[in-house]
Design an enzyme around this catalytic site. Sequence first.
Site, PDB file in Angstrom:
ATOM      1  N   LYS A 189       0.859  -1.190   0.000  1.00 38.56           N
ATOM      2  CA  LYS A 189       0.000   0.000   0.000  1.00 38.56           C
ATOM      3  C   LYS A 189       0.896   1.242   0.000  1.00 38.56           C
ATOM      4  O   LYS A 189       1.467   1.612   1.024  1.00 38.56           O
ATOM      5  CB  LYS A 189      -0.909   0.059   1.231  1.00 38.56           C
ATOM      6  CG  LYS A 189      -1.957   1.176   1.058  1.00 38.56           C
ATOM      7  CD  LYS A 189      -2.409   1.803   2.335  1.00 38.56           C
ATOM      8  CE  LYS A 189      -1.656   3.050   2.719  1.00 38.56           C
ATOM      9  NZ  LYS A 189      -1.786   4.210   1.834  1.00 38.56           N
ATOM     10  N   GLY A 242       7.221   5.178   8.010  1.00 34.90           N
ATOM     11  CA  GLY A 242       6.311   6.299   8.169  1.00 34.90           C
ATOM     12  C   GLY A 242       6.442   6.903   9.549  1.00 34.90           C
ATOM     13  O   GLY A 242       7.494   6.811  10.199  1.00 34.90           O
ATOM     14  N   SER A 243       5.361   7.474  10.022  1.00 32.34           N
ATOM     15  CA  SER A 243       5.414   8.234  11.275  1.00 32.34           C
ATOM     16  C   SER A 243       5.312   7.319  12.502  1.00 32.34           C
ATOM     17  O   SER A 243       4.773   6.209  12.427  1.00 32.34           O
ATOM     18  CB  SER A 243       4.263   9.228  11.298  1.00 32.34           C
ATOM     19  OG  SER A 243       3.035   8.531  11.284  1.00 32.34           O
ATOM     20  N   GLY A 247       3.033   4.019  13.319  1.00 34.16           N
ATOM     21  CA  GLY A 247       3.779   2.839  13.799  1.00 34.16           C
ATOM     22  C   GLY A 247       3.161   2.260  15.073  1.00 34.16           C
ATOM     23  O   GLY A 247       3.019   1.043  15.223  1.00 34.16           O
ATOM     24  N   GLU A 265      10.202   1.507  10.414  1.00 31.77           N
ATOM     25  CA  GLU A 265      11.214   2.544  10.149  1.00 31.77           C
ATOM     26  C   GLU A 265      10.494   3.871  10.341  1.00 31.77           C
ATOM     27  O   GLU A 265       9.675   4.258   9.513  1.00 31.77           O
ATOM     28  CB  GLU A 265      11.727   2.454   8.712  1.00 31.77           C
ATOM     29  CG  GLU A 265      12.368   1.146   8.341  1.00 31.77           C
ATOM     30  CD  GLU A 265      13.755   0.977   8.912  1.00 31.77           C
ATOM     31  OE1 GLU A 265      14.218   1.868   9.650  1.00 31.77           O
ATOM     32  OE2 GLU A 265      14.366  -0.057   8.631  1.00 31.77           O
ATOM     33  N   GLU A 399       9.899  16.252  15.198  1.00 30.30           N
ATOM     34  CA  GLU A 399      10.271  16.078  13.806  1.00 30.30           C
ATOM     35  C   GLU A 399       9.359  16.945  12.948  1.00 30.30           C
ATOM     36  O   GLU A 399       8.145  16.912  13.103  1.00 30.30           O
ATOM     37  CB  GLU A 399      10.108  14.613  13.388  1.00 30.30           C
ATOM     38  CG  GLU A 399      10.536  14.392  11.962  1.00 30.30           C
ATOM     39  CD  GLU A 399      10.327  12.972  11.500  1.00 30.30           C
ATOM     40  OE1 GLU A 399       9.270  12.405  11.800  1.00 30.30           O
ATOM     41  OE2 GLU A 399      11.231  12.434  10.842  1.00 30.30           O
TER      42      GLU A 399
HETATM   43  P1  NAP Z   1       2.464   8.300   7.832  1.00 30.54           P
HETATM   44  O1  NAP Z   1       1.371   9.279   7.976  1.00 30.54           O
HETATM   45  O2  NAP Z   1       2.835   7.449   8.974  1.00 30.54           O
HETATM   46  O3  NAP Z   1       2.056   7.392   6.589  1.00 30.54           O
HETATM   47  C1  NAP Z   1       2.832   6.294   6.174  1.00 30.54           C
HETATM   48  C2  NAP Z   1       1.929   5.274   5.530  1.00 30.54           C
HETATM   49  O4  NAP Z   1       1.039   4.757   6.512  1.00 30.54           O
HETATM   50  C3  NAP Z   1       1.052   5.836   4.404  1.00 30.54           C
HETATM   51  O5  NAP Z   1       0.966   4.862   3.398  1.00 30.54           O
HETATM   52  C4  NAP Z   1      -0.268   6.047   5.116  1.00 30.54           C
HETATM   53  O6  NAP Z   1      -1.376   6.041   4.269  1.00 30.54           O
HETATM   54  C5  NAP Z   1      -0.294   4.853   6.030  1.00 30.54           C
HETATM   55  N1  NAP Z   1      -1.228   4.978   7.154  1.00 30.54           N
HETATM   56  C6  NAP Z   1      -1.722   6.112   7.721  1.00 30.54           C
HETATM   57  N2  NAP Z   1      -2.573   5.795   8.738  1.00 30.54           N
HETATM   58  C7  NAP Z   1      -2.597   4.441   8.816  1.00 30.54           C
HETATM   59  C8  NAP Z   1      -3.280   3.505   9.664  1.00 30.54           C
HETATM   60  N3  NAP Z   1      -4.084   3.906  10.648  1.00 30.54           N
HETATM   61  N4  NAP Z   1      -3.049   2.196   9.467  1.00 30.54           N
HETATM   62  C9  NAP Z   1      -2.215   1.774   8.497  1.00 30.54           C
HETATM   63  N5  NAP Z   1      -1.577   2.596   7.644  1.00 30.54           N
HETATM   64  C10 NAP Z   1      -1.745   3.921   7.809  1.00 30.54           C
HETATM   65  O7  NAP Z   1       3.820   8.953   7.398  1.00 30.54           O
HETATM   66  P2  NAP Z   1       4.084   9.866   6.149  1.00 30.54           P
HETATM   67  O8  NAP Z   1       3.459  11.170   6.404  1.00 30.54           O
HETATM   68  O9  NAP Z   1       3.707   9.159   4.897  1.00 30.54           O
HETATM   69  O10 NAP Z   1       5.696   9.944   6.158  1.00 30.54           O
HETATM   70  C11 NAP Z   1       6.349  10.790   7.005  1.00 30.54           C
HETATM   71  C12 NAP Z   1       6.909  10.041   8.184  1.00 30.54           C
HETATM   72  O11 NAP Z   1       7.618   8.904   7.770  1.00 30.54           O
HETATM   73  C13 NAP Z   1       7.896  10.868   8.968  1.00 30.54           C
HETATM   74  O12 NAP Z   1       7.652  10.747  10.343  1.00 30.54           O
HETATM   75  C14 NAP Z   1       9.230  10.258   8.614  1.00 30.54           C
HETATM   76  O13 NAP Z   1      10.239  10.429   9.527  1.00 30.54           O
HETATM   77  C15 NAP Z   1       8.889   8.852   8.389  1.00 30.54           C
HETATM   78  N6  NAP Z   1       9.853   8.227   7.484  1.00 30.54           N
HETATM   79  C16 NAP Z   1      10.741   7.348   8.017  1.00 30.54           C
HETATM   80  C17 NAP Z   1      11.685   6.735   7.209  1.00 30.54           C
HETATM   81  C18 NAP Z   1      12.662   5.724   7.776  1.00 30.54           C
HETATM   82  O14 NAP Z   1      13.218   4.956   7.038  1.00 30.54           O
HETATM   83  N7  NAP Z   1      12.887   5.675   9.067  1.00 30.54           N
HETATM   84  C19 NAP Z   1      11.722   7.030   5.847  1.00 30.54           C
HETATM   85  C20 NAP Z   1      10.806   7.923   5.329  1.00 30.54           C
HETATM   86  C21 NAP Z   1       9.858   8.514   6.180  1.00 30.54           C
HETATM   87  P3  NAP Z   1      -1.983   7.398   3.604  1.00 30.54           P
HETATM   88  O15 NAP Z   1      -0.989   8.473   3.752  1.00 30.54           O
HETATM   89  O16 NAP Z   1      -2.189   6.989   2.220  1.00 30.54           O
HETATM   90  O17 NAP Z   1      -3.259   7.694   4.306  1.00 30.54           O
END
Ligand code: NAP
Length: 499
Positions: A189, A242-243, A247, A265, A399
């Site tokens: 996804k 992701g966030s 997580g 991650e 962050e």
């Molecule tokens: P996010 O809001 O956590 O979203 C990540 C993914 O999770 C998206 O595909 C999102 O879907 C999905 N998601 C959202 N709510 C969910 C739920 N309740 N259940 C299951 N999946 C769900 O993060 P983001 O805004 O995309 O990315 C930014 C974050 O990612 C930052 O905190 C960053 O530090 C982190 N990040 C970490 C790394 C690493 O390797 N450590 C790398 C890149 C980014 P939708 O957005 O489609 O709704």
Amino acid sequence: MEIPGQIARRVANLVLPDTCVMDGALARAADGATFDNISPRDGRVLNKVPACGVADVDRAVAAARAAFEDGRWRRQSPKDKKKTLFRLAELMERDLDDLALMESLDTGKPISDATNVDIPLAIQSVRWYAEALDKIYGEVGPSNDSKFSYAVHEPLGVIGAITPWNFPLHMAMWKVAPALAMGNSVVLKPAEQSPLTSMRVAQLAIEAGLPAGVFNVVTGFGRPVGEALARHMDVDMITFTGSGAVGRQLMIYAGESNLKRVSLELGGKSPQIVFADCPDLDAAAEAAAWGVFFNQGEVCTAASRLLVQDSIKDDFLRRVTEVARTIKVGDPLDPSTRYGAMISERQMNTALRHIDQSKSEGLNLVLGGERVMAETGGFYVEPTIFDGVHSRSTIAREEIFGPVLGVMTFKDAAEAVQIANDTVYGLASGLWTADLDRAMSMTRRLRAGLVWVNGWDSCDITMPFGGFKQSGFGRDRSLHALHKYADLKSVTFTLREAR
Ligand code: NAP
């Protein structure tokens, strides 16, 4: 916004994918729902993408499960699996320019980065894990003559991958490539903001000859799609970037469903530490600026806290600011642009809110701080630097995932370590010093999954990537990522004397 001449024809000819891939076929949401896929370059709708629901996740997982159980992929010889993955990498290479254009339109990142960084690194992951898959051996255990014991790696089953928007295909392939190489089936996804390249690569996987059901892509929102995947009783593992907030949810979903494995991650608040004996202050200044402003600051390892030894602070800040001034905000589709748009209006507003908050906390704005190019309809924020930041400042703790650098000072190594570790995160860290003893001792004391000495972001796919503390657990990249998608099975034969 007018498209630059040399790219206009390519954009006009680009066919954007508008289907998911399930069970080896192009698919739409069962109820026909779609959502608008917006380009942050100009805020306009690029195309309509399936807004999948729980029924679609069920369908994709059922296809992945069937493929896993009948062994159409996992039972293939390593040689054959390798051939298919190499073919996939070749097709991605063939379509590199289109994939890069999609990534730039979808995320607002410069076309030069998409072409030279994102897509080549995604291809590299597919190749690297294809090359590695027949170099994973089991082990034979010590025993007496009446026993023969060995341990083998076996694929886990169905892997649900949930990926972010900052490096959409690159992050997806960090997960999909090792999971497939290990013989698993995958349901991916992608983030709803940037699904295009994942959708296209799933189509290429069909062309490459990956059997039906082995690699599925389901588009839509975190809720319901991500949640349904993470709660699914027939998914064996969720691998996520992701966030931290999401997580945490994923761990709850796993606990409330089938105790599936979870690999996370998450974010970071990474410190880059510069000592007065830094061997190359210009190189360090370049790394300090690009370490936080690359990809508009939307990097989980962004060096968002700059810790400078107090005796060189003014000089070093001047150097970093000079580099940052050269980073011009521009149209992502202009090949000369190195800094483009933020992913969404929401993410832009998060950055701007942090900038306002920092001003109200009395921090010293040295550079930037404004939205620019608003007339384009896109989401652009200048590279921004604040001086006088301290450990309690909001931008030292939260962050931002945007182009905001906070500059802090320290007097000696002990204080530098204390400030660096004073965060809930532990993803990346870096230090610049000519003193080998100091460098060695600090690499041990920094609580982060990645430590870079006299460079920033200076390792590659051969090395594990992931965090300590609330930056998550489980590693992407390297052979460790292959093991993450496998279980170990111990087998013991009881032997009789030969007759
Ligand atoms: P996010 O809001 O956590 O979203 C990540 C993914 O999770 C998206 O595909 C999102 O879907 C999905 N998601 C959202 N709510 C969910 C739920 N309740 N259940 C299951 N999946 C769900 O993060 P983001 O805004 O995309 O990315 C930014 C974050 O990612 C930052 O905190 C960053 O530090 C982190 N990040 C970490 C790394 C690493 O390797 N450590 C790398 C890149 C980014 P939708 O957005 O489609 O709704």
